[in-house]
Design an enzyme around this catalytic site. Sequence first.
Site, mmCIF file in Angstrom:
data_model
loop_
_atom_site.group_PDB
_atom_site.id
_atom_site.type_symbol
_atom_site.label_atom_id
_atom_site.label_comp_id
_atom_site.label_asym_id
_atom_site.label_seq_id
_atom_site.Cartn_x
_atom_site.Cartn_y
_atom_site.Cartn_z
ATOM 1 C CG ASP A 406 40.270 -1.471 2.175
ATOM 2 O OD1 ASP A 406 40.106 -1.713 0.972
ATOM 3 O OD2 ASP A 406 39.710 -0.526 2.775
HETATM 4 P P1 NDP Z 1 36.678 -3.246 3.858
HETATM 5 O O1 NDP Z 1 35.915 -2.032 4.178
HETATM 6 O O2 NDP Z 1 37.958 -3.095 3.143
HETATM 7 O O3 NDP Z 1 35.800 -4.248 2.972
HETATM 8 C C1 NDP Z 1 34.643 -4.786 3.453
HETATM 9 C C2 NDP Z 1 34.029 -5.612 2.336
HETATM 10 O O4 NDP Z 1 32.927 -6.284 2.913
HETATM 11 C C3 NDP Z 1 33.504 -4.789 1.191
HETATM 12 O O5 NDP Z 1 34.368 -4.867 0.063
HETATM 13 C C4 NDP Z 1 32.115 -5.372 0.916
HETATM 14 O O6 NDP Z 1 32.070 -5.884 -0.428
HETATM 15 C C5 NDP Z 1 32.017 -6.529 1.898
HETATM 16 N N1 NDP Z 1 30.685 -6.643 2.502
HETATM 17 C C6 NDP Z 1 29.898 -5.666 2.994
HETATM 18 N N2 NDP Z 1 28.749 -6.170 3.447
HETATM 19 C C7 NDP Z 1 28.821 -7.506 3.268
HETATM 20 C C8 NDP Z 1 27.944 -8.575 3.557
HETATM 21 N N3 NDP Z 1 26.746 -8.390 4.120
HETATM 22 N N4 NDP Z 1 28.350 -9.818 3.264
HETATM 23 C C9 NDP Z 1 29.545 -10.039 2.658
HETATM 24 N N5 NDP Z 1 30.411 -9.059 2.366
HETATM 25 C C10 NDP Z 1 30.059 -7.803 2.671
HETATM 26 O O7 NDP Z 1 36.868 -4.046 5.220
HETATM 27 P P2 NDP Z 1 38.182 -4.564 5.940
HETATM 28 O O8 NDP Z 1 37.717 -5.092 7.254
HETATM 29 O O9 NDP Z 1 38.977 -5.444 5.050
HETATM 30 O O10 NDP Z 1 39.070 -3.267 6.158
HETATM 31 C C11 NDP Z 1 38.679 -2.232 7.041
HETATM 32 C C12 NDP Z 1 38.816 -0.882 6.366
HETATM 33 O O11 NDP Z 1 38.121 0.080 7.150
HETATM 34 C C13 NDP Z 1 40.250 -0.431 6.266
HETATM 35 O O12 NDP Z 1 40.439 0.341 5.111
HETATM 36 C C14 NDP Z 1 40.391 0.442 7.512
HETATM 37 O O13 NDP Z 1 41.425 1.381 7.388
HETATM 38 C C15 NDP Z 1 39.024 1.115 7.535
HETATM 39 N N6 NDP Z 1 38.633 1.617 8.857
HETATM 40 C C16 NDP Z 1 38.876 0.856 9.969
HETATM 41 C C17 NDP Z 1 38.555 1.357 11.226
HETATM 42 C C18 NDP Z 1 38.931 0.564 12.453
HETATM 43 O O14 NDP Z 1 39.090 1.160 13.519
HETATM 44 N N7 NDP Z 1 39.049 -0.755 12.357
HETATM 45 C C19 NDP Z 1 37.900 2.672 11.392
HETATM 46 C C20 NDP Z 1 37.632 3.357 10.129
HETATM 47 C C21 NDP Z 1 37.997 2.828 8.919
HETATM 48 P P3 NDP Z 1 30.663 -6.142 -1.143
HETATM 49 O O15 NDP Z 1 29.934 -4.855 -1.116
HETATM 50 O O16 NDP Z 1 31.073 -6.588 -2.501
HETATM 51 O O17 NDP Z 1 29.969 -7.218 -0.384
#
Ligand code: NDP
Length: 480
Positions: A406
Amino acid sequence: MAGLLGGLPDAVLSVAYLVAATLFILGLREMTHPRTAMRGNLISAAGMLLAVGITVLWFEILSPLVLFAALLVGAAIGTWLATSVETTQMPQLVGLFNGFGGGASALVAGAELIDLFGAGGAAKVAAYDVTGAAAVAGVVGAVTFTGSLVAAGKLHGYVEAPIRYPGEQTVKAGVLLVCVAVAAVLVGRPAGVAGALTADWVPAYWGLLVAASVLGVLLVVPIGGADMPVVIALLNSLSGLAAATTGFVLDNSVLIIAGTLVGASGMILTTIMCRAMNRSLRNVLVGGLGDTRAGDVADIYEGNIMSTSPEEVAMLLETARRVVIVPGYGMAVGQAQHAVAELAAMLGEAGVEVAFGIHPVAGRMPGHMNVLLAEADVPYEQMEELEAVNPTFADTDVVIVTGANDVVNPTALSDEPSPIQGMPILRVWEADVVVINKRSLSHGYAGIPNPLFTYDNTYMLFGDARESMQALANEYKATR
Ligand code: NDP
């Protein structure tokens, strides 16, 4: 006062509270930097131990033996939680702690009301400020409790999509009105005035808690994925406000100070998170964009994805002069911070300029990425915030995005309504080459597709973050 501390002048209690409050403030100061944050935690914990210990012994709430036993049980539970809960589940745990703080404040304020008005209905001293503070503590504490439970459930993935329904705002407004009406009765009829509050009215306080608990659920269930950081920071602030108002009910200065510190710092964090998401607090709590989550994304990416391998990326890095690594939630899931730090250190030794691009809401809790990278001994000077790193992408040869989605999604900049519309993002595509490491093409927390995956200069490095980053580090080492 008798017992263990019997005979000591009242000033001892005041001085102990002053020392505890000073420790809270010193601890908070140390927490402003990752390098000193652990010490800050210990200093604040020492302050809380002093505050709780002296209060319990001074007012003879528990015997020293029972206090000691309670401390042992609490320490055992704390140690178990700290060692057994996965790092990736820390955000939910922090959410639960906020909730328990709010719930405890509401219950303690209620217990004090029972003490004042209960037991036969003969009220001891109670005035508008006491009943007023109790009503606020009850509403805010109960909202925080149930709101935090829902938030923790959302962070854990129990509830994925925001829950919206017809007449949502009217329902919320109605429950809020019930809370205000009951609170007004409690506040308006303290002891010592005509038509005074009596023991009969104490159950109204518990009714207030029920209504506020419902309000907490109603407020948090419609919140969309990407707005959750704001809500979590707000609930953190509310837990402090509930504690501070309970401090007024009990007339306990150290609780007022501790609660105010949490409330004020939580409010600052809420403001930072609102700015990070480019949202107003009202927009987050009342607005909401509904469920705009992705359905089947296959057709969006079909035929437009270029994948790569650790060997190819290592070759790219060989000629790079500036590399930016963008970590996200997936780095935390994969526990890839050490492999990433190893790669960054090798690049640095080879004379490559290395920076980490940190988005304020990357991960699942404020400061999530900074904490993980600090744990892997990444120098703080290399961690660049969004505003600082964005202008540098045009001069960057390779960006490695590991586990982020994101926070690098260009959809945020488009006019199309989406849960992240208007959110400032890391403009990684301005670099020569972008390597995105994740396991699949699945969406991030906001639940929307990411067109960046299809850009001409984007290469997908599919795989678990730790395995991929370690393989990349090994390949890069082999090329040197
Ligand atoms: P995202 O949640 O947007 O994306 C994380 C990505 O990591 C996923 O698309 C997933 O894809 C990938 N992933 C998961 N596990 C693994 C792994 N073991 N190895 C490699 N990739 C992995 O994360 P961002 O950090 O970009 O963004 C944070 C989001 O969370 C924002 O939308 C924010 O608003 C929200 N948020 C943030 C909070 C905060 O305080 N920081 C609190 C609550 C929500 P795949 O499954 O394909 O691997």
